[in-house]
Design a protein around this motif. Structure first.
Motif, PDB file in Angstrom:
ATOM      1  N   VAL A  71      17.192  37.367  76.484  1.00 50.27           N
ATOM      2  CA  VAL A  71      16.747  36.808  77.760  1.00 50.27           C
ATOM      3  C   VAL A  71      17.968  36.528  78.625  1.00 50.27           C
ATOM      4  CG1 VAL A  71      16.781  34.432  76.870  1.00 50.27           C
ATOM      5  CG2 VAL A  71      15.360  34.987  78.865  1.00 50.27           C
ATOM      6  N   ALA A  72      17.811  36.692  79.935  1.00 50.04           N
ATOM      7  CA  ALA A  72      18.821  36.268  80.903  1.00 50.04           C
ATOM      8  C   ALA A  72      18.290  35.040  81.614  1.00 50.04           C
ATOM      9  CB  ALA A  72      19.103  37.382  81.907  1.00 50.04           C
ATOM     10  N   SER A  73      19.152  34.041  81.818  1.00 48.24           N
ATOM     11  CA  SER A  73      18.642  32.754  82.279  1.00 48.24           C
ATOM     12  C   SER A  73      19.748  31.896  82.862  1.00 48.24           C
ATOM     13  CB  SER A  73      18.007  32.011  81.093  1.00 48.24           C
ATOM     14  OG  SER A  73      17.719  30.671  81.391  1.00 48.24           O
ATOM     15  N   GLY A  74      19.338  30.976  83.736  1.00 53.67           N
ATOM     16  CA  GLY A  74      20.262  29.951  84.195  1.00 53.67           C
ATOM     17  C   GLY A  74      20.301  28.781  83.234  1.00 53.67           C
ATOM     18  N   GLY A  75      19.421  28.787  82.262  1.00 51.97           N
ATOM     19  CA  GLY A  75      19.410  27.726  81.261  1.00 51.97           C
ATOM     20  C   GLY A  75      18.039  27.437  80.702  1.00 51.97           C
ATOM     21  N   ASN A  76      17.049  27.095  81.557  1.00 54.77           N
ATOM     22  CA  ASN A  76      15.762  26.643  81.049  1.00 54.77           C
ATOM     23  C   ASN A  76      14.972  27.737  80.345  1.00 54.77           C
ATOM     24  OD1 ASN A  76      16.144  24.025  81.802  1.00 54.77           O
ATOM     25  ND2 ASN A  76      14.892  24.130  83.644  1.00 54.77           N
ATOM     26  N   ALA A  77      14.921  28.940  80.911  1.00 57.72           N
ATOM     27  CA  ALA A  77      14.222  30.033  80.227  1.00 57.72           C
ATOM     28  C   ALA A  77      14.919  30.354  78.916  1.00 57.72           C
ATOM     29  CB  ALA A  77      14.149  31.269  81.120  1.00 57.72           C
ATOM     30  N   PHE A  95      21.731  35.383  77.758  1.00 57.89           N
ATOM     31  CA  PHE A  95      22.769  35.704  78.727  1.00 57.89           C
ATOM     32  C   PHE A  95      22.665  34.732  79.899  1.00 57.89           C
ATOM     33  CE2 PHE A  95      22.556  39.358  76.128  1.00 57.89           C
ATOM     34  CZ  PHE A  95      23.751  40.054  76.252  1.00 57.89           C
ATOM     35  N   VAL A  96      23.748  34.021  80.151  1.00 52.82           N
ATOM     36  CA  VAL A  96      23.781  33.047  81.237  1.00 52.82           C
ATOM     37  C   VAL A  96      25.032  33.278  82.085  1.00 52.82           C
ATOM     38  CG1 VAL A  96      22.545  31.297  79.896  1.00 52.82           C
ATOM     39  CG2 VAL A  96      25.043  31.321  79.888  1.00 52.82           C
ATOM     40  N   ALA A 125      24.065  38.098  84.990  1.00 49.82           N
ATOM     41  CA  ALA A 125      23.647  37.867  83.606  1.00 49.82           C
ATOM     42  C   ALA A 125      22.494  38.789  83.243  1.00 49.82           C
ATOM     43  CB  ALA A 125      23.238  36.406  83.422  1.00 49.82           C
ATOM     44  N   TYR A 126      21.594  38.993  84.178  1.00 52.33           N
ATOM     45  CA  TYR A 126      20.451  39.878  83.953  1.00 52.33           C
ATOM     46  C   TYR A 126      20.919  41.305  83.677  1.00 52.33           C
ATOM     47  CZ  TYR A 126      15.992  42.246  84.834  1.00 52.33           C
ATOM     48  OH  TYR A 126      14.857  43.006  84.710  1.00 52.33           O
TER      49      TYR A 126
END
Length: 311
Positions: A71-77, A95-96, A125-126
């Motif tokens: 998963v690519a995420s800013g944190g919460n996902a 991936f952040v 990150a995505y």
């Protein structure tokens, strides 16, 4: 072609994930105003709902690879996926961006995820996560724009008290889209976004998802550059209203939630409360996340922070 997500999908997701998530409480703050306390969900936000649904649906279909999930995420996902994967015994890579909040990165590692930091925003990150999926064959879990994700997030809508209006913060749109699919047109849904991250607002104005520049205090959770196509279609289908709130209003709302209610929420969650002037009739404010540094509740951050990521 984007597959429509409807209440049937939400109900199926609820049955699938029911033994894995919390049915978070709602309480009446004063007559006609309710808080939905989704900040009490596993991993600190609603994202665990969609994560469990995506992984379990893949397992049911025999499509969960040995390489696990990415998963690519800013944190919460990422936190939701890492938590779900840890509970289900599945390998997870997250991936952040390099400037993702340190508190979220630390918790990702506590859940046992392998963390990769790339770039300064979600898009970078995505891109890195897509390369990793191609290399390993892992199951990709999108932060907000997959049918299983939207359906999982929408299970929150089945738990809401009777109301005329629901105020919900929007980043990529998975939660607001899922709630719309769950409650249909029986409830007025107000999508709340920061002025500095107006992804759904811009899409509705343009007639389709478009890229926007994102920044501000809530960028780590509401910093999607483009709203999800599923969420956009559901927003149009159900006539979701879109309103914007300033960073100053978000900061003030977050501090009020702490001082008046002793609720420590992240800025993204506070955005919904910042739009209280748009309440009409009995109103539910969805407080969707608590992945924040409590030390920041004693001082307001700078109004213009760099964009971290979405989800």
């Amino acid at each position: 072609m984007i597959r429509v997500v409807d209440r049937t999908d939400i109900e199926a997701a609820a049955r699938r994930i029911g033994g894995h998530i919390r049915h978070t409480p709602s309480y009446e703050v004063r007559p006609g105003l309710w808080f939905k306390l989704e900040l009490l969900q596993h991993s600190g936000s609603f994202k665990a709902r969609g994560a469990f649904n995506r992984i379990l649906a893949a397992a049911e279909a025999g499509a969960l690879p040995e390489a696990g999930v990415v998963v690519a995420s800013g944190g919460n996902a990422g936190l939701g996926v890492a938590y779900a994967a840890s509970r289900l015994g599945v390998r997870a890579e997250v991936f952040v961006p390099r400037n993702a909040p340190a508190t979220k990165v630390a918790r990702l590692r506590e859940y046992g995820a392998e963390v990769h930091q790339h770039g300064r925003e979600y898009a970078e990150a995505y891109a890195a996560s897509s390369v990793r999926v191609a290399e390993t064959g892992a199951l990709f879990v999108h932060a907000y724009d997959q049918p299983e994700i939207v359906a999982g997030q929408g299970t929150l809508g089945l738990e809401l008290p009777e109301a005329d209006t629901v105020l919900v913060a929007v980043g990529g749109g998975g939660l607001v889209g899922g709630i719309a699919a769950a409650v249909g047109d029986r409830v007025r849904i107000v999508a709340v976004e920061p002025e500095q991250a107006p992804t759904l607002h811009a899409a509705l104005a343009a007639g389709a998802p478009v890229d926007v520049r994102v920044s501000g205090v809530a960028a780590d959770s509401l910093g999607a550059r483009r709203v999800g196509r599923i969420a956009f279609d559901l927003a149009v289908r159900h006539g979701i209203e879109s309103v914007l709130v300033s960073d100053e209003a978000i900061v003030t709302a977050r501090l009020r939630l702490w001082r008046e209610h002793r609720l420590a929420v992240e800025h993204g969650a506070a955005a919904a409360f910042a739009a209280l002037e748009h309440a009409a009739g009995t109103t539910v404010v969805v407080l969707c996340g608590a992945n924040t540094d409590p030390a920041t509740l004693t001082a307001a951050p700078a109004a213009d922070q760099p964009a971290h990521a979405a989800g």
